[in-house]
Design a protein around this motif. Structure first.
Motif, PDB file in Angstrom:
ATOM      1  N   ASN A 115      63.216  77.697  17.022  1.00 50.93           N
ATOM      2  CA  ASN A 115      63.103  76.574  18.146  1.00 50.93           C
ATOM      3  C   ASN A 115      61.583  76.567  18.854  1.00 50.93           C
ATOM      4  O   ASN A 115      61.068  75.541  18.872  1.00 50.93           O
ATOM      5  CB  ASN A 115      64.105  76.965  19.206  1.00 50.93           C
ATOM      6  CG  ASN A 115      64.126  75.785  20.214  1.00 50.93           C
ATOM      7  OD1 ASN A 115      64.733  74.678  19.740  1.00 50.93           O
ATOM      8  ND2 ASN A 115      63.732  75.877  21.059  1.00 50.93           N
ATOM      9  N   ARG A 118      59.023  75.245  16.008  1.00 49.57           N
ATOM     10  CA  ARG A 118      59.422  73.711  15.738  1.00 49.57           C
ATOM     11  C   ARG A 118      58.966  72.857  16.778  1.00 49.57           C
ATOM     12  O   ARG A 118      58.465  71.639  16.578  1.00 49.57           O
ATOM     13  CB  ARG A 118      60.851  73.586  15.125  1.00 49.57           C
ATOM     14  CG  ARG A 118      60.983  73.942  13.611  1.00 49.57           C
ATOM     15  CD  ARG A 118      62.400  73.580  13.354  1.00 49.57           C
ATOM     16  NE  ARG A 118      62.724  74.126  12.034  1.00 49.57           N
ATOM     17  CZ  ARG A 118      62.314  73.667  10.825  1.00 49.57           C
ATOM     18  NH1 ARG A 118      61.656  72.330  10.947  1.00 49.57           N
ATOM     19  NH2 ARG A 118      62.580  74.283   9.638  1.00 49.57           N
ATOM     20  N   SER A 119      59.209  73.358  18.045  1.00 51.02           N
ATOM     21  CA  SER A 119      58.847  72.804  19.310  1.00 51.02           C
ATOM     22  C   SER A 119      57.389  72.491  19.391  1.00 51.02           C
ATOM     23  O   SER A 119      56.828  71.504  19.819  1.00 51.02           O
ATOM     24  CB  SER A 119      59.560  73.354  20.467  1.00 51.02           C
ATOM     25  OG  SER A 119      60.653  73.287  20.380  1.00 51.02           O
ATOM     26  N   ARG A 322      72.365  77.638  18.645  1.00 51.26           N
ATOM     27  CA  ARG A 322      71.634  76.486  19.306  1.00 51.26           C
ATOM     28  C   ARG A 322      72.007  75.926  20.472  1.00 51.26           C
ATOM     29  O   ARG A 322      71.398  75.768  21.508  1.00 51.26           O
ATOM     30  CB  ARG A 322      71.382  75.489  18.179  1.00 51.26           C
ATOM     31  CG  ARG A 322      70.820  75.690  16.913  1.00 51.26           C
ATOM     32  CD  ARG A 322      70.758  74.449  16.042  1.00 51.26           C
ATOM     33  NE  ARG A 322      72.036  73.932  15.641  1.00 51.26           N
ATOM     34  CZ  ARG A 322      72.283  72.746  15.122  1.00 51.26           C
ATOM     35  NH1 ARG A 322      71.317  72.077  14.931  1.00 51.26           N
ATOM     36  NH2 ARG A 322      73.470  72.395  14.912  1.00 51.26           N
ATOM     37  N   GLU A 326      70.490  76.184  24.143  1.00 51.92           N
ATOM     38  CA  GLU A 326      70.457  74.990  25.173  1.00 51.92           C
ATOM     39  C   GLU A 326      70.793  75.323  26.426  1.00 51.92           C
ATOM     40  O   GLU A 326      70.287  74.946  27.656  1.00 51.92           O
ATOM     41  CB  GLU A 326      71.171  73.719  24.473  1.00 51.92           C
ATOM     42  CG  GLU A 326      70.640  73.412  23.431  1.00 51.92           C
ATOM     43  CD  GLU A 326      69.316  72.291  23.759  1.00 51.92           C
ATOM     44  OE1 GLU A 326      69.185  72.122  25.030  1.00 51.92           O
ATOM     45  OE2 GLU A 326      68.611  71.830  22.977  1.00 51.92           O
TER      46      GLU A 326
END
Length: 460
Positions: A115, A118-119, A322, A326
């Protein structure tokens, strides 16, 4: 110059690059001794992060091994790695990272690592929008045959050193190992001459110091939650942020039970059923410590979210990691807002102040803090407000790096932990961690200890 000699020179240049202080840790997770690189991003990384970079596609990150791919490295790629490096790249790719973002460590969960990467590189969520980090964009040396300028020598005061690539000589010049007046020699020169007078070296430096305007970044990714995530929803309106969804809660009987959660105004409430009118329980987010942990739900070990209070630890998880991540980001963001402004997200008030005036902290100042896992020492700006000791990167920074809850803890001087450079140490001992902090002066030490002890007594 034969291919074997060129390969050995390139390998030597790579080895010197990765051992520069700026490149000794992975650009994404800070793991030590990275052995992989992205030749178009200009960063060095560990093997775990290299795997994620490969999954991004070569149009985003072109991955090379420093040990296995020596024969396919090109001089232009090495020059680009020299001109960028991890520190300079971070100034661009991590220019505006919100404090709630979960950043990975060397041994973190795969979803956290993926995460984060990719961010950074795929969604470009943290790049600057004002062009302030354009120093990252350094041109490659297209059309400049660096390899033909091999076998350079220099006289650095201890006799002649070499042979080396022109890039290696450039590296020594930029790092200050050799100066403008250091004499250098190559077969293309008529005689030894100072570095500042060598045409090839000046040409290479000019090419590397050009700072063209950065390309326009693509539109930022939408703040909306990924539609593929089940059991998670976030709504933001003028009345604040509300997060809803299902997670599994670890009961005190060690059984997992499905519960419906609502996060609003720094209060996390959970219900046995979504249609219930009254919650089964609630947790004040601003009073807890959040962390990601491993948990066994009976179907294998997975990532879980732990909320630690003095009297109890709550553990939650979802089958989709995921979703768990979050929730972690949302809880961190809500806690950060609460520490700055209060549970409602609006300024805390004190008697006689206007609605726009936040509560004044009891004490502020710089302290040196020891990290938890790696025990690194970092200077931070600390703010004592209520039962929380928050710390920031600077006095002007509004993003909270972290906080120390002053509930059921002990504050005392710890001069035995002092050093000649940092003699004024004190500790904050909590149920799950010991914090070590250093004041600048003995007077500051006594003031901080007294203020913190007073805050602790007020909580009992």
């Amino acid at each position: 110059m034969n291919d074997v000699t060129i390969t050995e020179s390139l390998k030597r240049a790579l080895d010197e690059l990765v051992h520069l202080p700026d490149n000794k840790t992975c650009a994404d997770c800070a793991a030590a001794d990275p052995l992989w690189a992205s030749v178009n991003l200009g960063v060095f990384m560990c093997i775990k992060c290299a795997g994620v970079h490969r999954s991004l596609g070569s149009h985003i990150s072109k991955v090379r091994s420093l040990e296995l791919d020596c024969k396919v490295w090109e001089p232009e790629q090495i020059s680009f790695m020299l001109s960028v490096g991890n520190v300079r790249a971070k100034k661009f790719w991590e220019a505006i990272v919100p404090p709630e973002v979960v950043t990975p460590t060397e041994f973190d969960f795969p979803i956290v690592r993926e995460n984060w990467i990719r961010s950074k590189y795929e969604k470009r969520l943290f790049v600057p929008t004002d062009g302030s980090a354009d120093i990252y964009f350094m041109p490659t040396l297209d059309g400049f045959e660096v390899a033909q300028h091999s076998d350079w020598y220099c006289n650095a005061g201890e006799g002649s050193t070499g042979p080396m690539l022109l890039l290696e000589l450039m590296q020594k010049w930029m790092s200050g190992t050799i100066t403008d007046d250091t004499f250098c020699w190559h077969q293309t020169l008529t005689d030894w001459m100072p570095a500042k007078n060598i045409p090839q070296l000046s040409e290479l430096r000019n090419k590397m110091q050009v700072k063209p305007a950065p390309p326009s970044p693509p539109p930022r990714a939408s703040a909306k939650v990924d539609s593929s995530l089940r059991d998670f929803a976030r709504d933001v309106s003028e009345n604040g942020e509300v997060v809803k969804g299902f997670m599994d809660k670890l009961q005190e009987t060690a059984r997992w039970q499905r519960r419906y959660f609502i996060l609003r105004n720094a209060l996390l409430t959970y219900y046995k059923n979504q249609a219930d009118s009254y919650p089964a329980g609630s947790i004040s987010v601003d009073q807890c410590t959040l962390s990601l942990v491993s948990a066994d739900k009976g179907t294998g070990v997975s990532m879980a979210l732990s909320l630690i209070l003095p009297e109890r630890t709550y553990t939650f998880a979802h089958d989709d990691p995921r979703v768990t991540l979050e929730w972690a980001v949302s809880l961190r963001r809500m806690k950060n807002q609460s520490l700055l402004w209060g549970p409602s997200g609006r300024p805390l008030l004190q008697e006689g102040h206007s609605p726009s005036t936040p509560v004044q902290p009891k004490m502020t100042g710089f302290l040196t803090k020891q990290g938890g896992r790696f025990k690194t020492l970092k200077r931070r700006w600390f703010v004592l407000r209520g039962l929380h000791l928050c710390y920031f990167k600077s006095a002007e920074d509004e993003a909270v790096c972290g906080d120390i809850p002053l509930v059921d803890c002990t504050v005392e001087a710890a001069l035995s932990r002092g050093t000649p450079k940092l003699p004024f140490c004190f500790s904050i001992i909590t149920g799950n961690r010991n914090y070590y902090l250093w004041a600048d002066t003995e007077a500051d030490l006594h003031q901080w200890v007294a203020a913190l002890q007073e805050a602790v007594r007020g909580s009992r």
